[in-house]
Design a protein around this motif. Structure first.
Motif, PDB file in Angstrom:
ATOM      1  N   ILE A  16       0.830  -1.201   0.000  1.00 45.21           N
ATOM      2  CA  ILE A  16       0.000   0.000   0.000  1.00 45.21           C
ATOM      3  C   ILE A  16       0.868   1.256   0.000  1.00 45.21           C
ATOM      4  O   ILE A  16       0.571   2.236  -0.684  1.00 45.21           O
ATOM      5  N   ASP A  17       1.958   1.232   0.748  1.00 43.86           N
ATOM      6  CA  ASP A  17       2.842   2.387   0.869  1.00 43.86           C
ATOM      7  C   ASP A  17       3.782   2.573  -0.324  1.00 43.86           C
ATOM      8  O   ASP A  17       4.425   3.619  -0.436  1.00 43.86           O
ATOM      9  N   ASP A  18       3.877   1.619  -1.201  1.00 46.13           N
ATOM     10  CA  ASP A  18       4.800   1.658  -2.336  1.00 46.13           C
ATOM     11  C   ASP A  18       4.405   2.776  -3.309  1.00 46.13           C
ATOM     12  O   ASP A  18       3.333   2.735  -3.902  1.00 46.13           O
ATOM     13  N   PRO A  19       5.254   3.796  -3.483  1.00 43.84           N
ATOM     14  CA  PRO A  19       4.895   4.911  -4.367  1.00 43.84           C
ATOM     15  C   PRO A  19       4.848   4.529  -5.850  1.00 43.84           C
ATOM     16  O   PRO A  19       4.284   5.276  -6.655  1.00 43.84           O
ATOM     17  N   SER A  20       5.417   3.389  -6.224  1.00 46.29           N
ATOM     18  CA  SER A  20       5.378   2.970  -7.627  1.00 46.29           C
ATOM     19  C   SER A  20       4.152   2.110  -7.924  1.00 46.29           C
ATOM     20  O   SER A  20       4.037   1.555  -9.006  1.00 46.29           O
ATOM     21  N   ALA A  21       3.241   2.029  -6.965  1.00 43.93           N
ATOM     22  CA  ALA A  21       2.076   1.159  -7.129  1.00 43.93           C
ATOM     23  C   ALA A  21       0.774   1.954  -7.135  1.00 43.93           C
ATOM     24  O   ALA A  21       0.702   3.063  -6.611  1.00 43.93           O
ATOM     25  N   ALA A  22      -0.222   1.347  -7.742  1.00 45.30           N
ATOM     26  CA  ALA A  22      -1.585   1.887  -7.700  1.00 45.30           C
ATOM     27  C   ALA A  22      -2.456   0.828  -7.036  1.00 45.30           C
ATOM     28  O   ALA A  22      -2.303  -0.368  -7.289  1.00 45.30           O
ATOM     29  N   LEU A  23      -3.353   1.267  -6.191  1.00 50.62           N
ATOM     30  CA  LEU A  23      -4.242   0.368  -5.485  1.00 50.62           C
ATOM     31  C   LEU A  23      -5.673   0.709  -5.874  1.00 50.62           C
ATOM     32  O   LEU A  23      -6.102   1.859  -5.722  1.00 50.62           O
ATOM     33  N   ALA A  36      -7.106  -4.483  -6.139  1.00 56.33           N
ATOM     34  CA  ALA A  36      -6.099  -4.851  -7.130  1.00 56.33           C
ATOM     35  C   ALA A  36      -4.877  -3.991  -6.856  1.00 56.33           C
ATOM     36  O   ALA A  36      -4.994  -2.775  -6.682  1.00 56.33           O
ATOM     37  N   HIS A  37      -3.721  -4.620  -6.798  1.00 55.12           N
ATOM     38  CA  HIS A  37      -2.454  -3.930  -6.559  1.00 55.12           C
ATOM     39  C   HIS A  37      -1.672  -3.977  -7.854  1.00 55.12           C
ATOM     40  O   HIS A  37      -1.360  -5.050  -8.365  1.00 55.12           O
ATOM     41  N   VAL A  38      -1.374  -2.815  -8.420  1.00 56.08           N
ATOM     42  CA  VAL A  38      -0.745  -2.719  -9.730  1.00 56.08           C
ATOM     43  C   VAL A  38       0.562  -1.935  -9.602  1.00 56.08           C
ATOM     44  O   VAL A  38       0.578  -0.833  -9.048  1.00 56.08           O
ATOM     45  N   LEU A  39       1.644  -2.505 -10.120  1.00 56.90           N
ATOM     46  CA  LEU A  39       2.932  -1.820 -10.172  1.00 56.90           C
ATOM     47  C   LEU A  39       3.024  -1.117 -11.519  1.00 56.90           C
ATOM     48  O   LEU A  39       2.796  -1.736 -12.562  1.00 56.90           O
ATOM     49  N   ASN A  51       0.078  -7.100  -9.759  1.00 56.99           N
ATOM     50  CA  ASN A  51       0.804  -7.856  -8.743  1.00 56.99           C
ATOM     51  C   ASN A  51      -0.117  -8.753  -7.925  1.00 56.99           C
ATOM     52  O   ASN A  51       0.244  -9.866  -7.573  1.00 56.99           O
ATOM     53  N   ARG A  52      -1.317  -8.252  -7.626  1.00 56.99           N
ATOM     54  CA  ARG A  52      -2.214  -9.015  -6.782  1.00 56.99           C
ATOM     55  C   ARG A  52      -3.650  -8.547  -7.005  1.00 56.99           C
ATOM     56  O   ARG A  52      -3.907  -7.369  -7.188  1.00 56.99           O
ATOM     57  N   ILE A  53      -4.560  -9.495  -6.960  1.00 58.74           N
ATOM     58  CA  ILE A  53      -5.977  -9.157  -6.941  1.00 58.74           C
ATOM     59  C   ILE A  53      -6.615 -10.034  -5.874  1.00 58.74           C
ATOM     60  O   ILE A  53      -6.296 -11.218  -5.769  1.00 58.74           O
ATOM     61  N   TYR A  54      -7.440  -9.413  -5.059  1.00 59.28           N
ATOM     62  CA  TYR A  54      -8.040 -10.113  -3.933  1.00 59.28           C
ATOM     63  C   TYR A  54      -9.510  -9.743  -3.847  1.00 59.28           C
ATOM     64  O   TYR A  54      -9.873  -8.575  -4.006  1.00 59.28           O
ATOM     65  N   VAL A  55     -10.341 -10.749  -3.582  1.00 57.21           N
ATOM     66  CA  VAL A  55     -11.768 -10.532  -3.339  1.00 57.21           C
ATOM     67  C   VAL A  55     -12.140 -11.314  -2.086  1.00 57.21           C
ATOM     68  O   VAL A  55     -11.788 -12.495  -1.958  1.00 57.21           O
ATOM     69  N   VAL A  64     -16.796  -9.025  -8.747  1.00 57.00           N
ATOM     70  CA  VAL A  64     -15.926  -8.009  -8.150  1.00 57.00           C
ATOM     71  C   VAL A  64     -14.568  -7.976  -8.851  1.00 57.00           C
ATOM     72  O   VAL A  64     -14.073  -6.901  -9.221  1.00 57.00           O
ATOM     73  N   ALA A  65     -13.945  -9.125  -9.047  1.00 58.30           N
ATOM     74  CA  ALA A  65     -12.631  -9.178  -9.708  1.00 58.30           C
ATOM     75  C   ALA A  65     -12.728  -8.650 -11.136  1.00 58.30           C
ATOM     76  O   ALA A  65     -11.850  -7.901 -11.580  1.00 58.30           O
ATOM     77  N   LYS A  66     -13.775  -9.006 -11.834  1.00 59.87           N
ATOM     78  CA  LYS A  66     -13.977  -8.518 -13.207  1.00 59.87           C
ATOM     79  C   LYS A  66     -14.056  -6.997 -13.219  1.00 59.87           C
ATOM     80  O   LYS A  66     -13.408  -6.337 -14.040  1.00 59.87           O
ATOM     81  N   ASN A  67     -14.809  -6.429 -12.305  1.00 67.91           N
ATOM     82  CA  ASN A  67     -14.931  -4.969 -12.238  1.00 67.91           C
ATOM     83  C   ASN A  67     -13.606  -4.308 -11.880  1.00 67.91           C
ATOM     84  O   ASN A  67     -13.257  -3.266 -12.434  1.00 67.91           O
ATOM     85  N   LEU A  68     -12.859  -4.916 -10.953  1.00 73.51           N
ATOM     86  CA  LEU A  68     -11.549  -4.373 -10.612  1.00 73.51           C
ATOM     87  C   LEU A  68     -10.634  -4.367 -11.835  1.00 73.51           C
ATOM     88  O   LEU A  68      -9.971  -3.378 -12.114  1.00 73.51           O
ATOM     89  N   LEU A  69     -10.592  -5.483 -12.549  1.00 72.43           N
ATOM     90  CA  LEU A  69      -9.729  -5.570 -13.733  1.00 72.43           C
ATOM     91  C   LEU A  69     -10.143  -4.568 -14.803  1.00 72.43           C
ATOM     92  O   LEU A  69      -9.294  -3.956 -15.454  1.00 72.43           O
ATOM     93  N   GLU A  70     -11.435  -4.393 -14.999  1.00 75.90           N
ATOM     94  CA  GLU A  70     -11.904  -3.402 -15.962  1.00 75.90           C
ATOM     95  C   GLU A  70     -11.446  -1.999 -15.569  1.00 75.90           C
ATOM     96  O   GLU A  70     -11.041  -1.210 -16.430  1.00 75.90           O
ATOM     97  N   ASN A  71     -11.487  -1.694 -14.274  1.00 77.11           N
ATOM     98  CA  ASN A  71     -11.027  -0.376 -13.808  1.00 77.11           C
ATOM     99  C   ASN A  71      -9.535  -0.206 -14.005  1.00 77.11           C
ATOM    100  O   ASN A  71      -9.071   0.874 -14.379  1.00 77.11           O
ATOM    101  N   VAL A  72      -8.771  -1.264 -13.758  1.00 79.78           N
ATOM    102  CA  VAL A  72      -7.317  -1.202 -13.963  1.00 79.78           C
ATOM    103  C   VAL A  72      -7.003  -0.920 -15.426  1.00 79.78           C
ATOM    104  O   VAL A  72      -6.207  -0.038 -15.748  1.00 79.78           O
TER     105      VAL A  72
END
Length: 75
Positions: A16-23, A36-39, A51-55, A64-72
């Motif tokens: 969460i604290d990683d500045p090179s990541a989007a949550l 969804a955790h995206v680098l 990097n990770r997707i969790y539901v 939920v995962a489908k919607n997260l991926l669409e947003n990413v």
């Protein structure tokens, strides 16, 4: 099933604290039900690594995962 050691609270906080990541968060009733955790920018400005997707177990199978991926992808 318990989480592996590398997915503990400290690991999650570091992600969460990683500045090179989007949550990306999925919420329902003011509760976080998935994320969804995206680098970003690891190779260049146009690349990203999912990097990770969790539901939460109670929400699996509800899209939920489908919607997260669409947003990413849209971002």
């Amino acid at each position: 099933m318990p989480y592996p050691e590398d997915l503990g609270t400290e690991c999650q906080q570091a992600e969460i604290d990683d500045p090179s990541a989007a949550l990306f968060l999925a919420t329902a009733n003011d509760q976080i039900i998935g994320y969804a955790h995206v680098l970003v920018g690891m190779v260049d400005a146009h690349t990203a690594f999912l990097n990770r997707i969790y539901v939460h177990a109670d929400w699996k199978g509800c899209g939920v995962a489908k919607n997260l991926l669409e947003n990413v992808v849209r971002e």
